[in-house]
Design a protein around this motif. Structure first.
Motif, PDB file in Angstrom:
ATOM      1  N   TYR A   1       4.757   5.767  11.031  1.00  0.00           N
ATOM      2  CA  TYR A   1       5.714   4.662  10.881  1.00  0.00           C
ATOM      3  C   TYR A   1       5.075   3.332  11.271  1.00  0.00           C
ATOM      4  CZ  TYR A   1       9.180   8.330  10.312  1.00  0.00           C
ATOM      5  OH  TYR A   1       9.870   9.418   9.860  1.00  0.00           O
ATOM      6  N   ARG A   2       4.181   3.376  12.263  1.00  0.00           N
ATOM      7  CA  ARG A   2       3.462   2.174  12.688  1.00  0.00           C
ATOM      8  C   ARG A   2       2.641   1.627  11.521  1.00  0.00           C
ATOM      9  NH1 ARG A   2       1.627   4.182  17.484  1.00  0.00           N
ATOM     10  NH2 ARG A   2      -0.331   4.885  16.621  1.00  0.00           N
TER      11      ARG A   2
ATOM     12  N   ALA B   1       3.334   1.869   8.316  1.00  0.00           N
ATOM     13  CA  ALA B   1       4.234   1.179   7.372  1.00  0.00           C
ATOM     14  C   ALA B   1       4.524  -0.232   7.882  1.00  0.00           C
ATOM     15  CB  ALA B   1       5.529   1.970   7.197  1.00  0.00           C
ATOM     16  N   SER B   2       4.782  -0.356   9.171  1.00  0.00           N
ATOM     17  CA  SER B   2       5.020  -1.672   9.772  1.00  0.00           C
ATOM     18  C   SER B   2       3.785  -2.552   9.648  1.00  0.00           C
ATOM     19  CB  SER B   2       5.328  -1.522  11.265  1.00  0.00           C
ATOM     20  OG  SER B   2       6.698  -1.620  11.486  1.00  0.00           O
ATOM     21  N   ASN B   3       2.662  -1.953   9.929  1.00  0.00           N
ATOM     22  CA  ASN B   3       1.417  -2.707   9.872  1.00  0.00           C
ATOM     23  C   ASN B   3       1.173  -3.261   8.473  1.00  0.00           C
ATOM     24  OD1 ASN B   3      -1.788  -2.523   9.362  1.00  0.00           O
ATOM     25  ND2 ASN B   3      -1.342  -3.235  11.423  1.00  0.00           N
TER      26      ASN B   3
ATOM     27  N   SER C   1       3.292  -4.205   6.436  1.00  0.00           N
ATOM     28  CA  SER C   1       4.196  -5.339   6.165  1.00  0.00           C
ATOM     29  C   SER C   1       3.521  -6.654   6.524  1.00  0.00           C
ATOM     30  CB  SER C   1       5.520  -5.182   6.928  1.00  0.00           C
ATOM     31  OG  SER C   1       5.380  -5.537   8.294  1.00  0.00           O
ATOM     32  N   ARG C   2       2.596  -6.588   7.477  1.00  0.00           N
ATOM     33  CA  ARG C   2       1.877  -7.790   7.875  1.00  0.00           C
ATOM     34  C   ARG C   2       0.942  -8.276   6.771  1.00  0.00           C
ATOM     35  NH1 ARG C   2      -1.560  -8.351  13.524  1.00  0.00           N
ATOM     36  NH2 ARG C   2      -2.685 -10.229  12.974  1.00  0.00           N
ATOM     37  N   TYR C   3       0.513  -7.367   5.928  1.00  0.00           N
ATOM     38  CA  TYR C   3      -0.483  -7.709   4.911  1.00  0.00           C
ATOM     39  C   TYR C   3       0.113  -7.757   3.503  1.00  0.00           C
ATOM     40  CZ  TYR C   3      -3.577  -7.022   8.788  1.00  0.00           C
ATOM     41  OH  TYR C   3      -4.178  -7.151  10.006  1.00  0.00           O
TER      42      TYR C   3
ATOM     43  N   SER D   1       4.756   8.508  15.154  1.00  0.00           N
ATOM     44  CA  SER D   1       4.672   7.074  15.435  1.00  0.00           C
ATOM     45  C   SER D   1       3.543   6.425  14.653  1.00  0.00           C
ATOM     46  CB  SER D   1       4.468   6.827  16.934  1.00  0.00           C
ATOM     47  OG  SER D   1       5.619   7.201  17.637  1.00  0.00           O
TER      48      SER D   1
ATOM     49  N   LEU E   1       6.634   0.036   1.418  1.00  0.00           N
ATOM     50  CA  LEU E   1       5.787   0.083   2.616  1.00  0.00           C
ATOM     51  C   LEU E   1       5.616   1.523   3.094  1.00  0.00           C
ATOM     52  CD1 LEU E   1       7.245  -2.994   4.538  1.00  0.00           C
ATOM     53  CD2 LEU E   1       4.978  -2.835   3.473  1.00  0.00           C
ATOM     54  N   LEU E   2       6.706   2.279   3.062  1.00  0.00           N
ATOM     55  CA  LEU E   2       6.620   3.692   3.458  1.00  0.00           C
ATOM     56  C   LEU E   2       5.705   4.455   2.512  1.00  0.00           C
ATOM     57  CD1 LEU E   2      10.245   4.796   4.421  1.00  0.00           C
ATOM     58  CD2 LEU E   2       8.213   4.985   5.854  1.00  0.00           C
TER      59      LEU E   2
ATOM     60  N   ASN F   1      11.099  -1.818   1.789  1.00  0.00           N
ATOM     61  CA  ASN F   1      10.904  -0.805   2.817  1.00  0.00           C
ATOM     62  C   ASN F   1      10.328   0.472   2.207  1.00  0.00           C
ATOM     63  OD1 ASN F   1      12.319   1.533   4.645  1.00  0.00           O
ATOM     64  ND2 ASN F   1      11.780  -0.264   5.834  1.00  0.00           N
TER      65      ASN F   1
END
Lengths: 373, 373
Positions: free
Chosen positions: A161-162, A164-166, A168-170, A158, A192-193, A189
């Motif tokens: 993957y969190r 990678a999501s985070n 995306s905010r920046y 987690s 980001l990964l 995607n």
């Protein structure tokens, strides 16, 4: 006239001017390496020639502090001599104390190509990991993972993957576009990964704050720059900017550019037979020699563009004295192209026959110790 | 003149024409529900009024086959009466045999706002989950998870995040733009995660192929459409298109639009005191009555726009006979606005006092059984 130089993650062509790349990418030539590096021809001969922020990794090595070497592999195509530059560095840094992280970019490969995740995973093991092991990497001490399945520990998974999501905010679309040109959700995607691959060793769920670096071919620098930019803006974590080293390209058999999996006759694969090696070198290896023996004897050859000489220099003639003699003899015309090629063929085949034995040994052990993280 | 109707996930305004929304969104009115639904005023009174592909869920219920009710919560703001429409449906479907999945959209909230993941998680429990439990949902039988930390089972976690990545392969920027207008990497990431929320119950790591539906306010339909479109194009999985039901908006206290967390005086929170309820209803509840008692007695009021009457209809007067009498008396002028409001206040306060006791009970139990999946 030389074709204009083009060096991107998607194309390498033209005459490569490494000094110009150093200036354009804002990186630095490698100097003052510790003595331990001088035993390795990749460093002694400046195959690995530039870096960004590598000083802190040198510090870690000198002070025996922990550090991470992060790398990734695209699990498509055959493992060839070009991949060996990286694999040899992995084994080298592991012995210097690096914790080695290896991301199998199966999601990225999957999003870009038409293979199943199963095929990609099988190829990662058969082509890449087996050869890493045969080249001296102790896989049991590495953290090897698939992007599609980060860890058997859910907290770690987690966290990865969190991240990678985070990121995306920046991130901004403009910077993706600047690097990737036409950008798609799938490419974004993947990017980001990839940034999560580079930075997640620093998360508390993994090694916590730890100097991390990535050895790459210089064409890969845009990926590193975009990840550094995102991580730098990311106020949720305190990341140490990722360091990197850059190596020159192993030229393809036909000369120029780099050895590429997409052209069978540009590379020598680790699984090529002795016969195939002979044929490929004799037929395709670009020569810096003259058109006739007479002319060659008179004017000499040019080792700087001779592919066979480059392969000897990068891998197969570790003896500096012998290499210098070959270079001088070739330049003076004493050594003919055919002789140089036969020397290289003998060297490669002797190496590959040894390598293939080690590969078979590794095969028996690999299932035990990969993908347990 | 009425303001032009605007119904999107980000704004609900103007006079809502639900028939028009049914046509525009390509959904269907709900008809022919099984008898079990008629005991619930949300269905009997057509608060839940439309659907897409809900027939297969009805089939599952009739044939006692497994099905999933998927929902999500944005862990910001206070839980208010408007949230109750969904919570009551969750408890209802759970009793009908649904497996309930609840996604806490902490990554989405995090990417959009300035709170820490910890604050968001605390708010999810304090505001949302406690109230769900108090409204009759057995949390111990639900699969409740944070987007940032899908599961304590790594296979499940990876499968979920892998699905979000996989959807990126089948998404296009144009469709994101059509729905979200100005799109950012963060919004796109949130949308991919949301699609994974909706579809991951069908993965082999979870329930495997299983009919799944989502009950939503009709303003949320764009999210469902984009997820259905991606899943439909996705050849890597064989998804059953996700079904959905739509409920009307609980009007805010001042009438029109919907009860919104962003305006303190538009909602009644589950934690409001008796005094606060009295004041809010008396002061803010939009009335369908006439300006003077004389005029009201003569011409009567309009229950269709009267917020107090709507609240009775949607939650607080389950007795159809009594509700009809109130409606008739109000329309005829026999019942005054002040009397209607006092009746509602009594009903709400009696409900809330009971609810708050149940909430306290739930508090004692909640730590045990949430987030164990």
């Amino acid at each position: 006239m030389d074709k204009k130089m083009n060096v991107t993650p998607w194309e390498v062509s033209g005459k490569i001017d490494y000094d110009k790349l150093i200036r354009e990418f804002g990186i630095k030539p490698i100097t003052n390496l510790p003595q331990a590096f001088m035993g390795n021809i990749l460093f002694r001969r400046k195959i690995v020639f530039a870096h960004r922020d590598f000083e802190k990794i040198i510090d870690s090595i000198k002070n025996k502090k922990p550090f991470v070497m992060m790398t990734g592999l695209m699990p498509t195509g055959k493992f060839h001599l070009g991949h060996m530059i990286l694999a040899l560095q992995m084994a080298f840094y592991q012995k210097l104390g690096a914790k080695i992280y290896i991301a199998v970019a199966d999601l990225e490969a999957y999003n870009a190509r038409q293979k199943s995740l199963e095929e990609l995973r099988k190829n990662a093991v058969d082509q890449y990991l087996l050869n890493y092991a045969a080249l001296g990497l102790d896989l049991s001490k590495c953290d090897i993972y698939f992007q599609s399945d980060r860890s058997s520990n859910a907290k770690k998974s987690s966290a990865y993957y969190r991240l990678a999501s985070n990121f995306s905010r920046y991130a901004t679309f403009n910077e993706f576009k600047a690097i990737y040109g036409e950008i798609t959700p799938g490419k974004m995607n993947a990017s980001l990964l990839q940034a999560a691959d580079m930075y997640h060793p620093q998360l508390p769920e993994f090694e916590d704050s730890i100097p991390t670096f990535i050895p790459v071919g210089i064409d890969q620098d845009p990926h590193i720059r975009i990840a550094r930019d995102m991580a730098n803006r990311d106020k949720d974590y305190k990341f140490i900017p990722i360091a990197s080293t850059y190596h020159i390209f192993l030229p393809g058999l036909k000369g120029g550019g780099k050895m590429s999996s997409s052209d069978e006759n540009s590379f020598i694969a680790m699984t090529d037979s002795q016969k195939e090696v002979e044929q490929k070198i004799r037929k395709y290896a670009f020569s810096g020699g003259k058109d006739t023996i007479e002319e060659h004897r008179k004017k000499g050859g040019n080792p700087d563009v001779d592919v066979s000489f480059q392969y000897l220099k990068m891998f197969f003639e570790p003896d500096d004295e012998k290499l210098r003699k070959i270079e001088n003899d070739y330049r003076s015309g004493k050594l003919l192209t055919s002789e140089l090629k036969e020397y290289l063929i003998k060297k490669i085949n002797s190496f590959l026959s040894e390598h293939q034995k080690k590969r078979d040994l590794a095969k028996k052990q690999i299932e035990k110790f990969v993908f347990k993280a």
